[in-house]
Scaffold this motif. Sequence first.
Motif, PDB file in Angstrom:
ATOM      1  N   GLU A  13       0.816  -1.211   0.000  1.00  0.00           N
ATOM      2  CA  GLU A  13       0.000   0.000   0.000  1.00  0.00           C
ATOM      3  C   GLU A  13       0.855   1.269   0.000  1.00  0.00           C
ATOM      4  N   LEU A  14       2.125   1.127   0.410  1.00  0.00           N
ATOM      5  CA  LEU A  14       2.957   2.318   0.590  1.00  0.00           C
ATOM      6  C   LEU A  14       3.641   2.791  -0.689  1.00  0.00           C
ATOM      7  N   TYR A  15       3.485   2.059  -1.788  1.00  0.00           N
ATOM      8  CA  TYR A  15       4.034   2.572  -3.056  1.00  0.00           C
ATOM      9  C   TYR A  15       3.091   2.246  -4.200  1.00  0.00           C
ATOM     10  N   ALA A  16       3.134   3.120  -5.210  1.00  0.00           N
ATOM     11  CA  ALA A  16       2.226   2.943  -6.349  1.00  0.00           C
ATOM     12  C   ALA A  16       2.722   1.820  -7.248  1.00  0.00           C
ATOM     13  N   CYS A  17       4.027   1.799  -7.503  1.00  0.00           N
ATOM     14  CA  CYS A  17       4.598   0.730  -8.324  1.00  0.00           C
ATOM     15  C   CYS A  17       6.110   0.757  -8.223  1.00  0.00           C
ATOM     16  N   TRP A  18       6.738  -0.217  -8.814  1.00  0.00           N
ATOM     17  CA  TRP A  18       8.207  -0.342  -8.816  1.00  0.00           C
ATOM     18  C   TRP A  18       8.655  -0.682 -10.238  1.00  0.00           C
ATOM     19  N   ILE A  19       9.743  -0.027 -10.700  1.00  0.00           N
ATOM     20  CA  ILE A  19      10.362  -0.404 -11.977  1.00  0.00           C
ATOM     21  C   ILE A  19      11.804  -0.776 -11.678  1.00  0.00           C
ATOM     22  N   GLY A  20      12.276  -1.844 -12.265  1.00  0.00           N
ATOM     23  CA  GLY A  20      13.673  -2.206 -12.047  1.00  0.00           C
ATOM     24  C   GLY A  20      14.019  -3.522 -12.704  1.00  0.00           C
ATOM     25  N   ALA A  21      15.131  -4.090 -12.243  1.00  0.00           N
ATOM     26  CA  ALA A  21      15.639  -5.305 -12.881  1.00  0.00           C
ATOM     27  C   ALA A  21      15.327  -6.518 -12.022  1.00  0.00           C
ATOM     28  N   ASP A  22      15.319  -7.686 -12.657  1.00  0.00           N
ATOM     29  CA  ASP A  22      15.169  -8.940 -11.932  1.00  0.00           C
ATOM     30  C   ASP A  22      16.580  -9.389 -11.520  1.00  0.00           C
ATOM     31  N   PHE A  23      17.008  -8.887 -10.371  1.00  0.00           N
ATOM     32  CA  PHE A  23      18.399  -9.112  -9.934  1.00  0.00           C
ATOM     33  C   PHE A  23      18.701 -10.579  -9.686  1.00  0.00           C
ATOM     34  N   GLU A  24      17.698 -11.287  -9.209  1.00  0.00           N
ATOM     35  CA  GLU A  24      17.923 -12.700  -8.919  1.00  0.00           C
ATOM     36  C   GLU A  24      18.184 -13.458 -10.215  1.00  0.00           C
ATOM     37  N   SER A  25      17.430 -13.115 -11.237  1.00  0.00           N
ATOM     38  CA  SER A  25      17.666 -13.835 -12.493  1.00  0.00           C
ATOM     39  C   SER A  25      19.007 -13.406 -13.117  1.00  0.00           C
ATOM     40  N   GLU A  26      19.452 -12.170 -12.862  1.00  0.00           N
ATOM     41  CA  GLU A  26      20.806 -11.775 -13.321  1.00  0.00           C
ATOM     42  C   GLU A  26      21.854 -12.674 -12.655  1.00  0.00           C
ATOM     43  N   GLY A  27      21.690 -12.901 -11.341  1.00  0.00           N
ATOM     44  CA  GLY A  27      22.652 -13.725 -10.589  1.00  0.00           C
ATOM     45  C   GLY A  27      22.644 -15.166 -11.076  1.00  0.00           C
ATOM     46  N   ARG A  28      21.434 -15.667 -11.348  1.00  0.00           N
ATOM     47  CA  ARG A  28      21.298 -17.038 -11.851  1.00  0.00           C
ATOM     48  C   ARG A  28      21.964 -17.158 -13.221  1.00  0.00           C
ATOM     49  N   ARG A  29      21.736 -16.149 -14.053  1.00  0.00           N
ATOM     50  CA  ARG A  29      22.327 -16.154 -15.395  1.00  0.00           C
ATOM     51  C   ARG A  29      23.857 -16.191 -15.290  1.00  0.00           C
ATOM     52  N   ALA A  30      24.399 -15.474 -14.307  1.00  0.00           N
ATOM     53  CA  ALA A  30      25.860 -15.464 -14.117  1.00  0.00           C
ATOM     54  C   ALA A  30      26.347 -16.866 -13.753  1.00  0.00           C
ATOM     55  N   GLY A  31      25.618 -17.522 -12.846  1.00  0.00           N
ATOM     56  CA  GLY A  31      25.997 -18.877 -12.442  1.00  0.00           C
ATOM     57  C   GLY A  31      25.944 -19.828 -13.629  1.00  0.00           C
ATOM     58  N   GLU A  32      24.882 -19.704 -14.415  1.00  0.00           N
ATOM     59  CA  GLU A  32      24.731 -20.607 -15.572  1.00  0.00           C
ATOM     60  C   GLU A  32      25.810 -20.347 -16.615  1.00  0.00           C
ATOM     61  N   TRP A  33      26.172 -19.081 -16.750  1.00  0.00           N
ATOM     62  CA  TRP A  33      27.245 -18.733 -17.701  1.00  0.00           C
ATOM     63  C   TRP A  33      28.555 -19.414 -17.261  1.00  0.00           C
ATOM     64  N   LEU A  34      28.836 -19.347 -15.972  1.00  0.00           N
ATOM     65  CA  LEU A  34      30.091 -19.924 -15.465  1.00  0.00           C
ATOM     66  C   LEU A  34      30.096 -21.445 -15.652  1.00  0.00           C
ATOM     67  N   GLU A  35      28.955 -22.039 -15.402  1.00  0.00           N
ATOM     68  CA  GLU A  35      28.785 -23.479 -15.594  1.00  0.00           C
ATOM     69  C   GLU A  35      29.180 -23.872 -17.019  1.00  0.00           C
ATOM     70  N   GLN A  36      28.619 -23.148 -17.974  1.00  0.00           N
ATOM     71  CA  GLN A  36      28.856 -23.418 -19.393  1.00  0.00           C
ATOM     72  C   GLN A  36      30.317 -23.157 -19.778  1.00  0.00           C
ATOM     73  N   TYR A  37      30.842 -22.056 -19.272  1.00  0.00           N
ATOM     74  CA  TYR A  37      32.220 -21.643 -19.592  1.00  0.00           C
ATOM     75  C   TYR A  37      33.217 -22.691 -19.107  1.00  0.00           C
ATOM     76  N   LEU A  38      33.013 -23.155 -17.878  1.00  0.00           N
ATOM     77  CA  LEU A  38      33.943 -24.145 -17.317  1.00  0.00           C
ATOM     78  C   LEU A  38      33.842 -25.456 -18.100  1.00  0.00           C
ATOM     79  N   LYS A  39      32.632 -25.776 -18.521  1.00  0.00           N
ATOM     80  CA  LYS A  39      32.429 -26.986 -19.313  1.00  0.00           C
ATOM     81  C   LYS A  39      33.234 -26.874 -20.616  1.00  0.00           C
TER      82      LYS A  39
ATOM     83  N   SER B  48      29.702  -9.478 -18.833  1.00  0.00           N
ATOM     84  CA  SER B  48      28.936  -8.561 -17.990  1.00  0.00           C
ATOM     85  C   SER B  48      27.448  -8.798 -18.246  1.00  0.00           C
ATOM     86  N   PHE B  49      26.714  -8.960 -17.176  1.00  0.00           N
ATOM     87  CA  PHE B  49      25.280  -9.230 -17.268  1.00  0.00           C
ATOM     88  C   PHE B  49      24.550  -7.904 -17.209  1.00  0.00           C
ATOM     89  N   GLU B  50      23.814  -7.656 -18.253  1.00  0.00           N
ATOM     90  CA  GLU B  50      23.200  -6.335 -18.405  1.00  0.00           C
ATOM     91  C   GLU B  50      22.184  -6.021 -17.302  1.00  0.00           C
TER      92      GLU B  50
END
Length: 343
Positions: free
Chosen positions: A144-170, A293-295
């Motif tokens: 109720e205290l805010y009308a809306c929020w705009i921003g990034a899905d930080f958790e999915s950025e972090g997950r994408r980084a992990g998956e990138w590293l997984e693939q790179y090491l492979k 770099s994850f955008e």
Amino acid sequence: MNRIQKITGLAAALGTFLLLAGCGAKEQSGQETPTARQFETEMDENLIAVGFSQVGAESDWRAANTESIQSALTPENGFYLIYEDAQQKQENQFKAIRNFILQEVDYIVLSPIVETGWDTVLQEAKDAGIPVILVDRMAQVDEELYACWIGADFESEGRRAGEWLEQYLKEQGRADEEIHIVTLQGTLDSSAQLGRTKGFAEVMRKHDNWDMLEMRDADFTQAKGQEVMEALLQKYDDIDVVVSENDNMAFGAVDAIHEAGRSCGPDGDITILSFDAVNAAFDAMLSGEINVSFECNPLHGPKLQEIIHALNDGKSVDKIQYMEETYFDTSMDLEELRKTRAY
Ligand code: GYE
């Protein structure tokens, strides 16, 4: 005193001060002074008054974010913007919000430095009938205290980084090797830090051979990134991967690595993963210093403009609005890709 008088009162006082101090006087420069121009637009009661409390100026990402919002909320687009830089301090954001309430602005835009501690001041804004729009980072408060929020899905950025590293090491034939990782964390308790740390940890849990040596706060700045990386290099001589929760800390880390006589990037011995994908990260990838770099898209201005106009017309808006994002690494045609980038 009405609302516009209150808002302009401050700016007019500042204008007088600048003139008395001999700054920007028309006769001296031969040009119209910014304060005079401001004064004209301030008299237009039709403008939507917006108070914007920004986190600070800690990174390239932040500079691009401020620029995007300032160039969207202009008088030409129907806005009178009051910009306050909190210099990375929550108390300054509290002060700014309370001043916006006193000035009776129409909307408050807040990029909360950390997620907690906002209940009281946002309740004050609500009691004053001023809608609050959260940008970039989130605040853990009642919806109720805010009308809306705009921003990034930080958790999915972090997950994408992990998956990138997984693939790179492979691809490198190192999928089963013991991998020693350090993380340079952004400002603790900020949404970008919490989400990126959490997303990466999710992928990490799937790899028993990934060892997180240490995670340390480097406050999203280049100077801190360098300082913290220097300390980590002194403590550990087996770092394989650095996860830097923004580009500026990664630039600092690169300097520390070089100073320690080590190498990094695709041809070096330390792999660097970073977040934001600002212009200078393209330079660092092109010169072989960082791997990926994850955008994180800082260009919130146009969407914010649309949202405020919609709210002003009495329309409803989506409560949570994510920006679209991708990632860039040194296997891509970065010279070509960077031509399409605005920050
Ligand atoms: O990644 C960092 C900045 O909250 C997304 O804050 C933002 C982060 C960004 O200082 O560079």
